[in-house]
Every structure is written in structure tokens, then in C-alpha cells.
Design a protein around this motif. Structure first.
Motif, PDB file in Angstrom:
ATOM      1  N   ALA A 235      39.479  39.981  49.928  1.00  0.00           N
ATOM      2  CA  ALA A 235      40.310  40.129  48.731  1.00  0.00           C
ATOM      3  C   ALA A 235      39.432  39.872  47.513  1.00  0.00           C
ATOM      4  N   HIS A 236      39.517  40.751  46.517  1.00  0.00           N
ATOM      5  CA  HIS A 236      38.786  40.564  45.262  1.00  0.00           C
ATOM      6  C   HIS A 236      39.793  40.608  44.130  1.00  0.00           C
ATOM      7  N   ARG A 237      39.653  39.665  43.253  1.00  0.00           N
ATOM      8  CA  ARG A 237      40.552  39.577  42.098  1.00  0.00           C
ATOM      9  C   ARG A 237      39.949  40.348  40.926  1.00  0.00           C
ATOM     10  N   VAL A 238      40.798  41.014  40.168  1.00  0.00           N
ATOM     11  CA  VAL A 238      40.384  41.673  38.941  1.00  0.00           C
ATOM     12  C   VAL A 238      41.205  41.114  37.793  1.00  0.00           C
ATOM     13  N   GLY A 239      40.760  41.408  36.573  1.00  0.00           N
ATOM     14  CA  GLY A 239      41.373  40.803  35.406  1.00  0.00           C
ATOM     15  C   GLY A 239      40.680  39.486  35.126  1.00  0.00           C
ATOM     16  N   VAL A 240      41.408  38.562  34.519  1.00  0.00           N
ATOM     17  CA  VAL A 240      40.853  37.256  34.142  1.00  0.00           C
ATOM     18  C   VAL A 240      40.876  36.311  35.335  1.00  0.00           C
ATOM     19  N   VAL A 241      39.729  35.658  35.579  1.00  0.00           N
ATOM     20  CA  VAL A 241      39.626  34.634  36.626  1.00  0.00           C
ATOM     21  C   VAL A 241      39.126  33.356  35.953  1.00  0.00           C
TER      22      VAL A 241
ATOM     23  N   ARG B 270      35.895  38.025  33.690  1.00  0.00           N
ATOM     24  CA  ARG B 270      36.815  39.162  33.681  1.00  0.00           C
ATOM     25  C   ARG B 270      36.205  40.253  34.544  1.00  0.00           C
ATOM     26  N   TYR B 271      36.998  40.772  35.459  1.00  0.00           N
ATOM     27  CA  TYR B 271      36.536  41.827  36.358  1.00  0.00           C
ATOM     28  C   TYR B 271      37.340  43.093  36.104  1.00  0.00           C
ATOM     29  N   GLU B 272      36.634  44.228  36.185  1.00  0.00           N
ATOM     30  CA  GLU B 272      37.277  45.534  36.103  1.00  0.00           C
ATOM     31  C   GLU B 272      36.786  46.380  37.259  1.00  0.00           C
ATOM     32  N   THR B 273      37.611  47.339  37.669  1.00  0.00           N
ATOM     33  CA  THR B 273      37.238  48.207  38.775  1.00  0.00           C
ATOM     34  C   THR B 273      37.987  49.521  38.702  1.00  0.00           C
ATOM     35  N   TYR B 274      37.488  50.470  39.439  1.00  0.00           N
ATOM     36  CA  TYR B 274      38.224  51.690  39.741  1.00  0.00           C
ATOM     37  C   TYR B 274      38.836  51.416  41.101  1.00  0.00           C
ATOM     38  N   LYS B 275      40.103  51.008  41.126  1.00  0.00           N
ATOM     39  CA  LYS B 275      40.737  50.405  42.298  1.00  0.00           C
ATOM     40  C   LYS B 275      40.677  51.287  43.547  1.00  0.00           C
TER      41      LYS B 275
ATOM     42  N   ARG C 112      26.484  44.536  45.969  1.00  0.00           N
ATOM     43  CA  ARG C 112      25.628  45.703  45.721  1.00  0.00           C
ATOM     44  C   ARG C 112      26.398  47.013  45.677  1.00  0.00           C
ATOM     45  N   GLU C 113      27.449  47.150  46.492  1.00  0.00           N
ATOM     46  CA  GLU C 113      28.024  48.466  46.762  1.00  0.00           C
ATOM     47  C   GLU C 113      29.403  48.744  46.188  1.00  0.00           C
ATOM     48  N   ILE C 114      30.156  47.710  45.884  1.00  0.00           N
ATOM     49  CA  ILE C 114      31.549  47.923  45.471  1.00  0.00           C
ATOM     50  C   ILE C 114      31.620  48.079  43.947  1.00  0.00           C
ATOM     51  N   PRO C 115      32.328  49.100  43.462  1.00  0.00           N
ATOM     52  CA  PRO C 115      32.402  49.332  42.017  1.00  0.00           C
ATOM     53  C   PRO C 115      33.335  48.344  41.309  1.00  0.00           C
ATOM     54  N   ILE C 116      32.814  47.135  41.113  1.00  0.00           N
ATOM     55  CA  ILE C 116      33.528  46.084  40.395  1.00  0.00           C
ATOM     56  C   ILE C 116      32.556  45.536  39.347  1.00  0.00           C
ATOM     57  N   TRP C 117      33.032  45.438  38.099  1.00  0.00           N
ATOM     58  CA  TRP C 117      32.182  44.989  36.995  1.00  0.00           C
ATOM     59  C   TRP C 117      32.674  43.659  36.464  1.00  0.00           C
TER      60      TRP C 117
ATOM     61  N   MET D 187      38.628  53.670  44.404  1.00  0.00           N
ATOM     62  CA  MET D 187      37.269  53.776  44.915  1.00  0.00           C
ATOM     63  C   MET D 187      36.823  52.445  45.525  1.00  0.00           C
ATOM     64  N   ALA D 188      37.157  51.345  44.874  1.00  0.00           N
ATOM     65  CA  ALA D 188      36.773  50.028  45.386  1.00  0.00           C
ATOM     66  C   ALA D 188      37.438  49.761  46.737  1.00  0.00           C
ATOM     67  N   LEU D 189      38.717  50.069  46.865  1.00  0.00           N
ATOM     68  CA  LEU D 189      39.413  49.865  48.141  1.00  0.00           C
ATOM     69  C   LEU D 189      38.800  50.709  49.249  1.00  0.00           C
ATOM     70  N   SER D 190      38.536  51.959  48.955  1.00  0.00           N
ATOM     71  CA  SER D 190      37.939  52.850  49.942  1.00  0.00           C
ATOM     72  C   SER D 190      36.563  52.353  50.379  1.00  0.00           C
ATOM     73  N   THR D 191      35.765  51.908  49.424  1.00  0.00           N
ATOM     74  CA  THR D 191      34.421  51.414  49.731  1.00  0.00           C
ATOM     75  C   THR D 191      34.491  50.095  50.496  1.00  0.00           C
ATOM     76  N   LEU D 192      35.437  49.231  50.144  1.00  0.00           N
ATOM     77  CA  LEU D 192      35.614  47.977  50.876  1.00  0.00           C
ATOM     78  C   LEU D 192      36.055  48.226  52.323  1.00  0.00           C
ATOM     79  N   GLU D 193      36.943  49.196  52.531  1.00  0.00           N
ATOM     80  CA  GLU D 193      37.375  49.524  53.888  1.00  0.00           C
ATOM     81  C   GLU D 193      36.204  50.036  54.722  1.00  0.00           C
TER      82      GLU D 193
END
Length: 135
Positions: free
Chosen positions: A77-83, A46-51, A115-120, A53-59
Motif C-alpha cells: 500500500a502506498h499513500r498519496v497526498g499529504v503524509v 506530499r506524493y503524487e501519482t498517475y494511479k 525505482r520503477e513505480i510512477p510516484i513523485w 499506471m502505478a497500480l498496474s506497475t505495482l501488480e
């Protein structure tokens, strides 16, 4: 193309986005959910993010990866929620004039993303779950 999404990632769509006539190499990296970790049965991730901020950092990451390389394209592309097991949580597509550059940028992309993208990430085992560093 930079995406954070809850549905299945279509690798072909990212590949088609980066492919072009000057590219001698197109690489697709897919990070998938495996069914085990250190002897434990993994049921899902399961992944969670602050979308935003994550998009801005990925760009920003993408822009840094392609800086100075006019014929390189990167899509992430990064998936969030249940994988579930065997499904992709992240897909990185890279095209470049030569394979060495494509491999280097692809490896830098996944290493820096972790390391850098806010995804948990939370690993859900058959006997419970645990939040983990996204490495």
C-alpha cells in the motif's frame, strides 16, 4: 492486495492478508515521514501519482516478486497526498516459509518500488518545499 490510497495505511490489514499456515515468517516494512532531512526541519511529505499506471506497475512488481514461490504472499500500500511526520507513506507486507526469503523479497520490493513505480515526492520543509526523486 495492492493499493494506492489517500488515507492512513492500516499495517495490520496488510499483515493479515499475507499471513497463512505455511508462512514461517511475516515481515512488515513501513516507510515513514521523518521530521528532518540533511539538517532541515521536515513538516510533511506530499506524493503524487498517475494511479492507474502505478497500480498496474505495482501488480506486475508483486507478480515478479512471488514468481516461483507458491507459498510467498506480498501486499503493498502506498499513500498519496499529504503524509505528516511519523505516518507511513508505504507499507509492504511479505510472508514466506522462511525468514531469509521474506527479507530478500521485502528488500527487493521497496528497492524496486522506489525505482520503477510512477510516484513523485515533495518534501515540505519549515522554510519551503522541493520535489525529490522517490529514493
Amino acid at each position: 492486495m495492492i493499493r494506492i490510497q489517500t488515507d492512513t495505511i492500516q499495517s495490520r490489514e496488510l499483515r493479515d492478508f499475507v499471513a497463512h499456515a505455511k508462512a514461517g515468517a511475516v515481515l512488515i516494512f513501513e516507510g515513514t515521514t521523518r521530521d528532518n532531512f540533511e539538517g532541515k526541519d521536515v513538516v510533511e511529505l506530499r506524493y503524487e501519482t498517475y494511479k492507474e499506471m502505478a497500480l498496474s506497475t505495482l501488480e506486475k512488481l508483486r507478480d515478479e516478486l512471488i514468481a516461483g514461490h507458491p507459498d510467498v504472499r506480498v501486499a503493498i500500500a502506498h499513500r498519496v497526498g499529504v503524509v505528516p511526520v511519523q505516518e507511513s507513506s508505504v507499507v509492504i507486507a511479505v510472508s514466506a516459509p522462511h525468514r531469509d526469503l521474506a527479507y530478500r523479497i521485502s528488500r527487493d520490493a521497496i528497492d524496486r518500488l522506489k525505482r520503477e513505480i510512477p510516484i513523485w515526492k515533495k518534501e515540505i520543509y519549515a522554510d519551503g518545499g522541493i520535489w525529490k526523486e522517490n529514493i
